[in-house]
Design a protein around this motif. Structure first.
Motif, PDB file in Angstrom:
ATOM      1  N   LEU A   1      29.945  22.399 -23.528  1.00  0.00           N
ATOM      2  CA  LEU A   1      31.165  21.857 -24.122  1.00  0.00           C
ATOM      3  C   LEU A   1      32.336  22.312 -23.273  1.00  0.00           C
ATOM      4  O   LEU A   1      32.715  23.481 -23.291  1.00  0.00           O
ATOM      5  N   SER A   2      32.864  21.360 -22.484  1.00  0.00           N
ATOM      6  CA  SER A   2      33.952  21.673 -21.578  1.00  0.00           C
ATOM      7  C   SER A   2      34.862  20.473 -21.428  1.00  0.00           C
ATOM      8  O   SER A   2      34.393  19.374 -21.131  1.00  0.00           O
ATOM      9  N   GLN A   3      36.148  20.685 -21.617  1.00  0.00           N
ATOM     10  CA  GLN A   3      37.109  19.615 -21.389  1.00  0.00           C
ATOM     11  C   GLN A   3      37.360  19.416 -19.889  1.00  0.00           C
ATOM     12  O   GLN A   3      37.849  18.382 -19.481  1.00  0.00           O
ATOM     13  N   ASN A   4      36.989  20.403 -19.092  1.00  0.00           N
ATOM     14  CA  ASN A   4      37.123  20.314 -17.642  1.00  0.00           C
ATOM     15  C   ASN A   4      35.849  19.658 -17.104  1.00  0.00           C
ATOM     16  O   ASN A   4      34.812  20.297 -16.972  1.00  0.00           O
ATOM     17  N   THR A   5      35.925  18.378 -16.798  1.00  0.00           N
ATOM     18  CA  THR A   5      34.756  17.617 -16.369  1.00  0.00           C
ATOM     19  C   THR A   5      34.122  18.199 -15.114  1.00  0.00           C
ATOM     20  O   THR A   5      32.894  18.309 -15.025  1.00  0.00           O
ATOM     21  N   LEU A   6      34.938  18.600 -14.158  1.00  0.00           N
ATOM     22  CA  LEU A   6      34.418  19.160 -12.918  1.00  0.00           C
ATOM     23  C   LEU A   6      33.637  20.445 -13.187  1.00  0.00           C
ATOM     24  O   LEU A   6      32.534  20.637 -12.671  1.00  0.00           O
ATOM     25  N   MET A   7      34.193  21.335 -14.024  1.00  0.00           N
ATOM     26  CA  MET A   7      33.486  22.566 -14.368  1.00  0.00           C
ATOM     27  C   MET A   7      32.191  22.251 -15.114  1.00  0.00           C
ATOM     28  O   MET A   7      31.145  22.834 -14.849  1.00  0.00           O
ATOM     29  N   GLY A   8      32.254  21.310 -16.048  1.00  0.00           N
ATOM     30  CA  GLY A   8      31.067  20.936 -16.811  1.00  0.00           C
ATOM     31  C   GLY A   8      29.963  20.394 -15.929  1.00  0.00           C
ATOM     32  O   GLY A   8      28.800  20.779 -16.057  1.00  0.00           O
ATOM     33  N   LEU A   9      30.325  19.511 -15.004  1.00  0.00           N
ATOM     34  CA  LEU A   9      29.323  18.945 -14.095  1.00  0.00           C
ATOM     35  C   LEU A   9      28.757  20.009 -13.159  1.00  0.00           C
ATOM     36  O   LEU A   9      27.562  20.016 -12.859  1.00  0.00           O
ATOM     37  N   GLY A  10      29.628  20.908 -12.683  1.00  0.00           N
ATOM     38  CA  GLY A  10      29.165  21.992 -11.812  1.00  0.00           C
ATOM     39  C   GLY A  10      28.188  22.907 -12.528  1.00  0.00           C
ATOM     40  O   GLY A  10      27.139  23.271 -11.987  1.00  0.00           O
TER      41      GLY A  10
END
Length: 194
Positions: A8-17
């Motif tokens: 659960l992350s609003q930061n898409t880049l962090m979530g995908l990483g």
């Protein structure tokens, strides 16, 4: 049915990483990525064995995550006030993140919260890498840069780069996280010492 983990992350880049990294560390796990708590809550969160959740979301939905504290892994800086929940410092380097995730997998006390380990070979495959490549692999997994490896092994910088390329080609692994997992799985390094 495969075990499942939620991010659960609003930061898409962090979530995908994180999803990519978890996919390397835990290849037998299904990973779902959610951008909002509402999306996460509407997707039967109970089906996930673990939730990797940004600290901000834990603060906003404290009651929910307190109820599921044994499944919740907080993503943020070390030292937040949630002592009864696992935490991962997302600002650490790649090797540190892999180490923390592997420690989580190793430290599970409840069988229902176990993260399935990656399949590992029965014994080290000694013939794949030369002895020098093995030395380079170990130093790479310990976080040494190419120049530092060259200095430690008393070889040229281009030789280190060639060894790294050969290691990646022979193993079919392109990331430091993947090399670290390989070294752990084959016994070249020990989780407690890296």
């Amino acid at each position: 049915m495969k075990p499942s983990i939620a991010i659960l992350s609003q930061n898409t880049l962090m979530g995908l990483g994180l999803k990519s990294l978890l996919g390397e560390v835990l290849p037998m796990i299904e990973i779902s990525l959610y951008n909002t708590f509402e999306e996460f809550a509407g997707a039967m969160p109970e089906r996930h064995v673990h939730f990797f959740v940004e600290l901000r979301q834990v603060l906003l939905h404290r009651a929910f995550f307190k109820e599921y504290r044994h499944r919740t892994i907080i993503l943020g800086r070390s030292g937040s006030s949630f002592a009864d929940m696992h935490q991962i410092d997302i600002f650490a380097g790649e090797e540190r993140l892999v180490h923390e995730i592997l420690k989580l997998r190793q430290g599970v006390h409840r069988p229902e919260h176990a993260m399935t380990p990656p399949e590992t070979p029965a014994s080290p495959v000694a013939n794949i890498l030369s002895s020098r490549e093995t030395e380079v692999l170990i130093l790479v997994t310990q976080g040494f840069m190419n120049k530092e490896i060259a200095d430690r092994l008393n070889i040229g910088l281009t030789t280190v780069i060639t060894h790294r390329r050969n290691i990646m080609d022979k193993l079919g692994i392109k990331t430091v996280a993947g090399l670290t997992l390989y070294a752990l799985a084959t016994g070249y390094i020990d989780l407690d010492t890296f």
